[in-house]
Design a protein around this motif. Structure first.
Motif, PDB file in Angstrom:
ATOM      1  N   GLU A  86       0.853  -1.189   0.000  1.00  0.00           N
ATOM      2  CA  GLU A  86       0.000   0.000   0.000  1.00  0.00           C
ATOM      3  C   GLU A  86       0.888   1.238   0.000  1.00  0.00           C
ATOM      4  N   SER A  87       0.650   2.154  -0.889  1.00  0.00           N
ATOM      5  CA  SER A  87       1.367   3.422  -0.893  1.00  0.00           C
ATOM      6  C   SER A  87       0.417   4.497  -1.389  1.00  0.00           C
ATOM      7  N   ARG A  88       0.542   5.685  -0.838  1.00  0.00           N
ATOM      8  CA  ARG A  88      -0.291   6.798  -1.282  1.00  0.00           C
ATOM      9  C   ARG A  88       0.363   7.555  -2.423  1.00  0.00           C
ATOM     10  N   CYS A  89       1.535   7.110  -2.852  1.00  0.00           N
ATOM     11  CA  CYS A  89       2.228   7.755  -3.960  1.00  0.00           C
ATOM     12  C   CYS A  89       1.415   7.580  -5.251  1.00  0.00           C
ATOM     13  N   PRO A  90       1.135   8.665  -5.958  1.00  0.00           N
ATOM     14  CA  PRO A  90       0.345   8.557  -7.189  1.00  0.00           C
ATOM     15  C   PRO A  90       1.104   7.892  -8.336  1.00  0.00           C
ATOM     16  N   TYR A  91       2.398   7.683  -8.188  1.00  0.00           N
ATOM     17  CA  TYR A  91       3.209   7.081  -9.253  1.00  0.00           C
ATOM     18  C   TYR A  91       3.511   5.610  -8.972  1.00  0.00           C
ATOM     19  N   PHE A  92       2.892   5.037  -7.964  1.00  0.00           N
ATOM     20  CA  PHE A  92       3.083   3.657  -7.484  1.00  0.00           C
ATOM     21  C   PHE A  92       1.949   2.821  -8.066  1.00  0.00           C
ATOM     22  N   LYS A  93       2.253   1.931  -9.003  1.00  0.00           N
ATOM     23  CA  LYS A  93       1.221   1.137  -9.662  1.00  0.00           C
ATOM     24  C   LYS A  93       1.402  -0.339  -9.299  1.00  0.00           C
ATOM     25  N   VAL A  94       0.321  -0.969  -8.837  1.00  0.00           N
ATOM     26  CA  VAL A  94       0.350  -2.365  -8.390  1.00  0.00           C
ATOM     27  C   VAL A  94      -0.275  -3.252  -9.465  1.00  0.00           C
ATOM     28  N   TYR A  95       0.432  -4.321  -9.813  1.00  0.00           N
ATOM     29  CA  TYR A  95      -0.073  -5.312 -10.767  1.00  0.00           C
ATOM     30  C   TYR A  95      -0.138  -6.673 -10.089  1.00  0.00           C
ATOM     31  N   SER A  96      -1.208  -7.417 -10.374  1.00  0.00           N
ATOM     32  CA  SER A  96      -1.314  -8.794  -9.934  1.00  0.00           C
ATOM     33  C   SER A  96      -0.571  -9.646 -10.958  1.00  0.00           C
ATOM     34  N   TYR A  97       0.290 -10.567 -10.471  1.00  0.00           N
ATOM     35  CA  TYR A  97       1.093 -11.369 -11.391  1.00  0.00           C
ATOM     36  C   TYR A  97       1.524 -12.666 -10.717  1.00  0.00           C
ATOM     37  N   SER A  98       1.239 -13.779 -11.344  1.00  0.00           N
ATOM     38  CA  SER A  98       1.690 -15.102 -10.874  1.00  0.00           C
ATOM     39  C   SER A  98       1.410 -15.360  -9.397  1.00  0.00           C
ATOM     40  N   GLY A  99       0.241 -14.988  -8.941  1.00  0.00           N
ATOM     41  CA  GLY A  99      -0.133 -15.239  -7.557  1.00  0.00           C
ATOM     42  C   GLY A  99       0.457 -14.263  -6.562  1.00  0.00           C
ATOM     43  N   GLY A 100       1.082 -13.203  -7.040  1.00  0.00           N
ATOM     44  CA  GLY A 100       1.662 -12.191  -6.161  1.00  0.00           C
ATOM     45  C   GLY A 100       1.453 -10.812  -6.765  1.00  0.00           C
ATOM     46  N   TYR A 101       2.338  -9.883  -6.420  1.00  0.00           N
ATOM     47  CA  TYR A 101       2.188  -8.497  -6.879  1.00  0.00           C
ATOM     48  C   TYR A 101       3.516  -7.946  -7.381  1.00  0.00           C
ATOM     49  N   ARG A 110      10.098   1.723 -14.365  1.00  0.00           N
ATOM     50  CA  ARG A 110      10.531   0.340 -14.206  1.00  0.00           C
ATOM     51  C   ARG A 110       9.881  -0.287 -12.974  1.00  0.00           C
ATOM     52  N   LEU A 111       9.994  -1.626 -12.915  1.00  0.00           N
ATOM     53  CA  LEU A 111       9.517  -2.346 -11.744  1.00  0.00           C
ATOM     54  C   LEU A 111      10.438  -2.076 -10.565  1.00  0.00           C
ATOM     55  N   LEU A 112       9.848  -2.019  -9.385  1.00  0.00           N
ATOM     56  CA  LEU A 112      10.635  -1.872  -8.161  1.00  0.00           C
ATOM     57  C   LEU A 112      11.004  -3.256  -7.639  1.00  0.00           C
ATOM     58  N   THR A 113      12.181  -3.366  -7.056  1.00  0.00           N
ATOM     59  CA  THR A 113      12.565  -4.628  -6.422  1.00  0.00           C
ATOM     60  C   THR A 113      11.872  -4.708  -5.067  1.00  0.00           C
ATOM     61  N   ARG A 114      11.865  -5.907  -4.503  1.00  0.00           N
ATOM     62  CA  ARG A 114      11.226  -6.081  -3.199  1.00  0.00           C
ATOM     63  C   ARG A 114      11.814  -5.147  -2.150  1.00  0.00           C
ATOM     64  N   SER A 115      13.130  -4.930  -2.194  1.00  0.00           N
ATOM     65  CA  SER A 115      13.770  -4.077  -1.188  1.00  0.00           C
ATOM     66  C   SER A 115      13.439  -2.594  -1.390  1.00  0.00           C
ATOM     67  N   GLU A 116      13.018  -2.203  -2.567  1.00  0.00           N
ATOM     68  CA  GLU A 116      12.664  -0.804  -2.824  1.00  0.00           C
ATOM     69  C   GLU A 116      11.221  -0.484  -2.446  1.00  0.00           C
ATOM     70  N   VAL A 117      10.380  -1.488  -2.362  1.00  0.00           N
ATOM     71  CA  VAL A 117       8.959  -1.264  -2.110  1.00  0.00           C
ATOM     72  C   VAL A 117       8.690  -0.719  -0.710  1.00  0.00           C
ATOM     73  N   GLY A 118       9.356  -1.264   0.313  1.00  0.00           N
ATOM     74  CA  GLY A 118       9.138  -0.816   1.705  1.00  0.00           C
ATOM     75  C   GLY A 118       9.344   0.672   1.883  1.00  0.00           C
ATOM     76  N   PRO A 119      10.505   1.211   1.490  1.00  0.00           N
ATOM     77  CA  PRO A 119      10.706   2.656   1.612  1.00  0.00           C
ATOM     78  C   PRO A 119       9.698   3.463   0.784  1.00  0.00           C
ATOM     79  N   CYS A 120       9.300   2.910  -0.349  1.00  0.00           N
ATOM     80  CA  CYS A 120       8.329   3.597  -1.201  1.00  0.00           C
ATOM     81  C   CYS A 120       6.955   3.672  -0.512  1.00  0.00           C
ATOM     82  N   GLU A 121       6.626   2.651   0.258  1.00  0.00           N
ATOM     83  CA  GLU A 121       5.365   2.655   1.004  1.00  0.00           C
ATOM     84  C   GLU A 121       5.399   3.670   2.147  1.00  0.00           C
TER      85      GLU A 121
END
Length: 139
Positions: A86-101, A110-121
């Motif tokens: 979950e992020s309130r950033c308007p440039y953060f787009k979530v896609y459902s893919y292969s049973g995950g996100y 570009r896609l964010l890595t798992r380690s980049e998502v936490g700070p972005c949230e």
């Protein structure tokens, strides 16, 4: 006549949305690379043509279309999350893919890595990319 492999079979792994993560443990090359009737009999097979949309607290989560997946080239071990971020950033787009996100940053393109998502949230409003994009939008 050549057979087309299961649409969820990629690089020796099953990427079915029925799995929590892509896995090689459920792969049977004769079934996965076999005829359509063979791979459709698999318990992990899901028709990729059926729209997969989920409603989340911060809006709609889109299913990553095959053409977009080919363009973004997600690598599940570094990009796929099991929980919906979950992020309130308007440039953060979530896609459902292969049973995950998968998370796409529209500023970075570009896609964010798992380690980049936490700070972005947590710190999206202090993000230099967010600030730069916001200034461009206001000007």
């Amino acid at each position: 006549m050549s057979t087309v492999p299961c649409p969820w079979y990629r690089n020796g792994m099953c990427t079915s949305p029925r799995l929590r993560r892509p896995s090689s443990s459920v792969v049977s090359p004769t079934r996965c690379k076999g005829s359509e009737a063979e791979y459709k009999s698999c318990r992990f097979y899901v028709n990729p043509q059926q729209p997969s949309r989920e409603k989340g607290r911060s809006g709609l989560v889109e299913s990553l279309k095959p053409a977009l997946a080919q363009q973004l080239r997600p690598y599940p071990p570094i990009h796929l999350l099991t929980r919906r971020p979950e992020s309130r950033c308007p440039y953060f787009k979530v896609y459902s893919y292969s049973g995950g996100y998968l998370i796409f940053c529209q500023v970075l393109g570009r896609l964010l890595t798992r380690s980049e998502v936490g700070p972005c949230e947590k710190y999206w409003s202090a993000c230099p990319f967010y600030k730069q994009a916001s200034r461009r939008g206001e000007g």
